[in-house]
Design a protein around this motif. Sequence first.
Motif, mmCIF file in Angstrom:
data_model
loop_
_atom_site.group_PDB
_atom_site.id
_atom_site.type_symbol
_atom_site.label_atom_id
_atom_site.label_comp_id
_atom_site.label_asym_id
_atom_site.label_seq_id
_atom_site.Cartn_x
_atom_site.Cartn_y
_atom_site.Cartn_z
ATOM 1 N N PHE A 12 0.815 -1.160 0.153
ATOM 2 C CA PHE A 12 -0.041 0.029 0.202
ATOM 3 C C PHE A 12 0.719 1.105 -0.039
ATOM 4 O O PHE A 12 1.503 1.554 0.997
ATOM 5 N N THR A 13 0.946 1.828 -1.175
ATOM 6 C CA THR A 13 1.989 3.019 -1.290
ATOM 7 C C THR A 13 1.289 4.494 -1.192
ATOM 8 O O THR A 13 0.287 4.491 -1.963
ATOM 9 N N ILE A 14 1.956 5.265 -0.231
ATOM 10 C CA ILE A 14 1.182 6.533 -0.214
ATOM 11 C C ILE A 14 1.843 7.359 -0.738
ATOM 12 O O ILE A 14 3.055 7.768 -0.378
ATOM 13 N N PHE A 15 1.639 8.507 -1.722
ATOM 14 C CA PHE A 15 2.465 9.514 -2.202
ATOM 15 C C PHE A 15 2.014 10.902 -1.487
ATOM 16 O O PHE A 15 0.687 10.709 -0.940
ATOM 17 N N GLY A 16 2.849 11.359 -0.906
ATOM 18 C CA GLY A 16 2.701 12.474 -0.010
ATOM 19 C C GLY A 16 2.418 11.882 1.225
ATOM 20 O O GLY A 16 1.822 12.388 1.934
ATOM 21 N N ALA A 17 3.483 10.979 1.595
ATOM 22 C CA ALA A 17 3.233 10.058 2.899
ATOM 23 C C ALA A 17 3.612 11.051 4.261
ATOM 24 O O ALA A 17 2.959 10.671 5.099
ATOM 25 N N THR A 18 4.162 12.258 4.032
ATOM 26 C CA THR A 18 4.384 12.951 5.188
ATOM 27 C C THR A 18 3.233 14.286 5.183
ATOM 28 O O THR A 18 3.622 14.837 6.127
ATOM 29 N N LEU A 26 -4.521 9.083 6.906
ATOM 30 C CA LEU A 26 -4.308 7.745 6.566
ATOM 31 C C LEU A 26 -3.643 6.788 7.137
ATOM 32 O O LEU A 26 -3.920 5.385 7.474
ATOM 33 N N ILE A 27 -2.454 7.404 8.104
ATOM 34 C CA ILE A 27 -1.693 6.691 8.896
ATOM 35 C C ILE A 27 -2.649 5.907 9.991
ATOM 36 O O ILE A 27 -2.601 4.927 10.466
ATOM 37 N N PRO A 28 -3.463 6.944 10.712
ATOM 38 C CA PRO A 28 -4.253 6.384 11.858
ATOM 39 C C PRO A 28 -5.365 5.238 11.290
ATOM 40 O O PRO A 28 -5.604 4.444 12.066
ATOM 41 N N ALA A 29 -5.776 5.761 9.951
ATOM 42 C CA ALA A 29 -6.665 4.592 9.710
ATOM 43 C C ALA A 29 -6.029 3.532 9.174
ATOM 44 O O ALA A 29 -6.683 2.374 9.748
ATOM 45 N N LEU A 30 -5.086 3.227 8.815
ATOM 46 C CA LEU A 30 -4.422 1.851 8.696
ATOM 47 C C LEU A 30 -3.844 1.271 10.054
ATOM 48 O O LEU A 30 -4.046 0.274 10.313
ATOM 49 N N TYR A 31 -3.587 2.126 11.042
ATOM 50 C CA TYR A 31 -3.149 1.736 12.357
ATOM 51 C C TYR A 31 -4.709 1.066 12.774
ATOM 52 O O TYR A 31 -4.605 -0.013 13.246
ATOM 53 N N HIS A 32 -5.608 1.650 12.783
ATOM 54 C CA HIS A 32 -6.754 0.990 13.437
ATOM 55 C C HIS A 32 -7.354 -0.129 12.485
ATOM 56 O O HIS A 32 -7.604 -1.122 13.283
ATOM 57 N N ASN A 33 -7.107 -0.410 11.301
ATOM 58 C CA ASN A 33 -7.209 -1.622 10.712
ATOM 59 C C ASN A 33 -6.219 -2.614 11.143
ATOM 60 O O ASN A 33 -6.668 -3.857 11.337
ATOM 61 N N HIS A 34 -5.158 -2.159 11.349
ATOM 62 C CA HIS A 34 -3.849 -3.282 11.802
ATOM 63 C C HIS A 34 -4.472 -3.635 13.197
ATOM 64 O O HIS A 34 -4.306 -4.893 13.530
ATOM 65 N N ALA A 62 5.577 8.763 11.356
ATOM 66 C CA ALA A 62 4.440 8.017 11.538
ATOM 67 C C ALA A 62 3.855 7.798 12.994
ATOM 68 O O ALA A 62 2.846 8.076 13.493
ATOM 69 N N GLU A 63 4.918 7.455 13.720
ATOM 70 C CA GLU A 63 4.568 7.351 15.420
ATOM 71 C C GLU A 63 4.112 8.843 15.890
ATOM 72 O O GLU A 63 3.333 8.864 16.587
ATOM 73 N N LYS A 64 4.678 9.921 15.382
ATOM 74 C CA LYS A 64 4.349 11.339 15.735
ATOM 75 C C LYS A 64 2.873 11.470 15.392
ATOM 76 O O LYS A 64 2.227 12.202 16.186
ATOM 77 N N ALA A 65 2.827 11.097 14.133
ATOM 78 C CA ALA A 65 1.417 11.581 13.475
ATOM 79 C C ALA A 65 0.288 10.527 14.538
ATOM 80 O O ALA A 65 -0.759 11.099 14.743
ATOM 81 N N LEU A 66 0.562 9.462 14.633
ATOM 82 C CA LEU A 66 -0.150 8.668 15.573
ATOM 83 C C LEU A 66 -0.277 9.290 17.261
ATOM 84 O O LEU A 66 -1.607 9.272 17.539
ATOM 85 N N ALA A 67 0.704 9.753 17.617
ATOM 86 C CA ALA A 67 0.686 10.568 19.005
ATOM 87 C C ALA A 67 -0.250 11.536 18.949
ATOM 88 O O ALA A 67 -1.063 11.854 19.888
ATOM 89 N N LYS A 68 -0.174 12.437 17.752
ATOM 90 C CA LYS A 68 -0.793 13.578 17.822
ATOM 91 C C LYS A 68 -2.226 13.062 17.535
ATOM 92 O O LYS A 68 -3.146 13.869 18.016
ATOM 93 N N ALA A 69 -2.533 12.057 16.993
ATOM 94 C CA ALA A 69 -4.127 11.566 16.802
ATOM 95 C C ALA A 69 -4.390 10.781 18.335
ATOM 96 O O ALA A 69 -5.515 10.201 18.376
ATOM 97 N N GLY A 70 -3.866 10.941 19.297
ATOM 98 C CA GLY A 70 -3.997 10.447 20.509
ATOM 99 C C GLY A 70 -3.770 8.901 20.616
ATOM 100 O O GLY A 70 -4.222 8.141 21.572
ATOM 101 N N ILE A 71 -3.038 8.308 19.699
ATOM 102 C CA ILE A 71 -2.918 6.865 19.650
ATOM 103 C C ILE A 71 -1.364 6.435 20.317
ATOM 104 O O ILE A 71 -0.205 6.936 19.800
ATOM 105 N N PHE A 79 2.650 -2.165 14.342
ATOM 106 C CA PHE A 79 2.126 -1.427 13.248
ATOM 107 C C PHE A 79 3.353 -0.628 12.398
ATOM 108 O O PHE A 79 3.704 -0.829 11.259
ATOM 109 N N LEU A 80 4.252 -0.075 13.213
ATOM 110 C CA LEU A 80 5.415 0.746 12.380
ATOM 111 C C LEU A 80 6.163 -0.293 11.687
ATOM 112 O O LEU A 80 6.869 0.076 10.668
ATOM 113 N N GLN A 81 6.530 -1.597 12.164
ATOM 114 C CA GLN A 81 7.157 -2.328 11.480
ATOM 115 C C GLN A 81 6.761 -2.788 9.835
ATOM 116 O O GLN A 81 7.155 -3.203 9.062
#
Length: 489
Positions: A12-18, A26-34, A62-71, A79-81
């Motif tokens: 699953f490739t994300i252009f504009g990943a950061t 996107l990152i939180p959504a993939l995390y929740h699916n994980h 991605a870890e920072k983005a998850l933390a910002k989303a309260g995850i 997940f990060l692996q």
Amino acid sequence: MNSSGTSEGSLFTIFGATGDLSRRKLIPALYHNHVAGHLGPNVRIVGVTRQPLGDGGFRAEAEKALAKAGIEGDQVASFLQRLHAVTTPSGDPDNFTRLRDRLVVLGHVHKIPPNYCFYLSLPPRAFGSVIAGLGSVGLDVSNEEGWSRVVVEKPFGTDLKSAAALNRTIHEHFDEGQIYRIDHYLGKETVQNLLVFRLANAFIESSWNRERVAEVQITVGESLGVGSRAGYYDGSGALRDMLQNHIAQLIALVGMEVPESLTADAIRYEKLKVLRSIQPIDPSEVIRARYTAGEVDGDAVPGYLDEEGVPSDSETETFVALQLGIDTWRWQGVPFYIRTGKRMPAKTSQIAIRYRGSPVRYFGRQGIPQDTADVLTITIQPNEGFAFHCDIKVPGNPLRLERVPLQFSYGDHFDGDMPQAYQTLLLDVLEGDQTLFVHGDEVEESWRVFAPILESPSPTREYKAGTWGPPEAEHIAIPETDLWQVDDG
Ligand code: BG6
């Protein structure tokens, strides 16, 4: 084409990943699916970035983005692996070859077939070159060994011509069955439930027509202003930002006929028929307006023209209201009242179906006040749920009627959080289910419907922030005042 990327494995490739969307959604959504166990072991996420982050750097972002989303918590590490990164410096002609080579290597190492999802979380001007780039290195796979799917964010074009041109560009490399045009409203639980509610309950569906319904109101109000998005928003306005896509989809879902099956093709075909049946809109009847300074949620807020980045001579609307008709046997003569705006008193997205009144006015005849019609409200957000507002007898004498809601609320009935739209939609991409994505024909048809308003815009009126719109709009869409109250409970 709908082989499962979750069980077979996929990249699953994300252009504009950061970028902003990737971090917030996107990152939180993939995390929740994980966490929900929806991603098989061989789903890997590849971030395409301009900066040379490497896998480690991307995982840290991605870890920072998850933390910002309260995850946070023990599932974050696993997940990060799943995350990898590819660097594509601006203007480098080898970018797509590098991406392909990395995907091939990841596929070998993790035993993943060439199943690719490409999420274009990019400004629209970049869509064409990325599509062509993917095609040029053979990443538009569609054969027995694997598949490619491409996910395109809104805005899909800025008018009919540009949307049609974008469809043509994408179709040079990808079939319609490989294209997932995102409209996040379709991922919202209540929007999906609209169809279930109609089709699973015969009494609803059998009264869903001009015989029983007097009018339909669709309101999407937001309390937020444009914030820091003036750069995008001023060139867009409420019509392009909300009406042509999210609200058009709501109109289509409310208005569609019963599909022959629940397949993506059958449902999308019925939605398309509704869009094709919308009667021509007279632009001079459309109310466009922008907010002036006012108060929202007890805070003083600036007017649109004073927002940072908005040109002082802007004519862009932050509010649009109109009435439209659908020329089908089901809806002929039933007005659809549409209104959407920023800086309204509250965030509320709601569909109200106002039924025809009782044929005989027993109570009125006796001088007893009675609301003339029953109303079904479908609240998309917040406080998601349905309420059927009807009259009952107040206990005791004298005889009095009162309007009460027969209510269903997701929050009261189900435990846990509602899945976010992107969580649902990204899983559908991996699973190859296009039901909740917009067909190219729908996009073009919707532009056709609303193009006249863009071509001959009515004057931009004003409304005070914290109100439901300009006074001129009241005759178009009089709010269901008692029903519009947003219950904070
Ligand atoms: C986006 C628009 O598509 O939808 C935004 O660009 C708008 O301007 C947003 O605020 C509304 O989405 P939601 O899910 O908050 O209703």
